[in-house]
Design a protein around this motif. Structure first.
Motif, short mmCIF file in Angstrom:
data_model
loop_
_atom_site.label_atom_id
_atom_site.label_comp_id
_atom_site.label_asym_id
_atom_site.label_seq_id
_atom_site.Cartn_x
_atom_site.Cartn_y
_atom_site.Cartn_z
N THR A 157 -6.46 4.62 -2.28
CA THR A 157 -4.92 5.72 -2.08
C THR A 157 -4.73 7.14 -1.91
O THR A 157 -5.55 7.84 -2.51
CB THR A 157 -4.32 4.75 -2.77
OG1 THR A 157 -4.57 5.49 -3.96
CG2 THR A 157 -4.03 3.79 -3.11
N GLU B 216 -9.11 -0.64 -2.86
CA GLU B 216 -8.06 -0.08 -2.86
C GLU B 216 -8.42 1.52 -2.74
O GLU B 216 -8.33 1.86 -3.71
CB GLU B 216 -7.00 -0.40 -2.68
CG GLU B 216 -6.78 -1.68 -1.94
CD GLU B 216 -5.24 -2.16 -2.23
OE1 GLU B 216 -4.56 -1.04 -2.14
OE2 GLU B 216 -4.92 -3.30 -1.27
N ILE C 266 -10.53 0.61 2.13
CA ILE C 266 -10.58 -0.96 0.87
C ILE C 266 -12.70 -0.12 0.78
O ILE C 266 -12.89 -0.08 1.49
CB ILE C 266 -10.93 -2.17 0.91
CG1 ILE C 266 -9.45 -1.98 0.91
CG2 ILE C 266 -12.03 -3.03 -0.20
CD1 ILE C 266 -9.78 -3.42 1.44
N PRO D 90 -7.79 -4.59 6.15
CA PRO D 90 -8.04 -5.38 4.82
C PRO D 90 -7.91 -6.67 5.56
O PRO D 90 -8.79 -7.69 4.29
CB PRO D 90 -6.15 -5.75 4.89
CG PRO D 90 -5.09 -5.31 6.12
CD PRO D 90 -5.93 -4.27 6.65
N THR E 219 -1.92 2.81 0.82
CA THR E 219 -3.73 2.08 0.55
C THR E 219 -4.35 3.05 2.50
O THR E 219 -3.45 3.11 3.17
CB THR E 219 -3.69 0.46 1.38
OG1 THR E 219 -3.18 0.66 -0.58
CG2 THR E 219 -4.87 0.56 1.27
#
Length: 138
Positions: A108, A106, A97, A75, A94
């Motif tokens: 997932t 994001e 990104i 992140p 998650t």
């Protein structure tokens, strides 16, 4: 569309590594195309192939990029990655990104499972359908 807007789109294309972009505005269509830069010559290395590749069903599920953008494993620059090889993940967790057009998207997990391979490098530009992770279902 004025010259400044066209230049803005051209810069965006270069940042994302795109070779084409089409923009429709006020019933006007502008299509920008560029020739991709030739890749730098890399030294040739020999990698021994495994004697027998694993059957496809044993290789697990591949999580692919849903868009063109930049892959980020964490992140923030100084943060731990979302997942590592061997991590067990749950559906909806998650994984990474993908930044596209200054938006952080994001990605997932679509199922529970274990991460067996991370296929993209942090900061790498990825295309639509590019493998990001390989995971084994639980």
């Amino acid at each position: 569309m004025n010259d400044a807007e066209i230049r803005k789109y051209a810069i965006l294309m270069q940042e994302l590594g795109l070779t084409g972009l089409e923009v429709t505005e006020n019933d006007r269509v502008v299509r920008l195309e560029r020739t991709p830069a030739a890749p730098a010559a890399a030294p040739v290395t020999t990698v021994p192939l495994p004697e027998e590749p694993a059957p496809l069903e044993d290789r697990g599920t591949v999580v692919t990029s849903p868009m063109v953008g930049v892959f980020y494993a964490a992140p923030a620059e100084d943060a731990d990655p979302f997942v590592k090889v061997g991590d067990v993940v749950r559906k909806g967790q998650t994984l990474c990104i993908v930044e596209a057009m200054k938006l952080m998207n994001e990605i997932t997990a679509e199922q529970d499972g274990e991460i067996t391979e991370i296929c993209a490098a942090n900061g790498q530009v990825v295309d639509y359908g590019c493998p990001l992770f390989r995971m084994k279902g639980s």
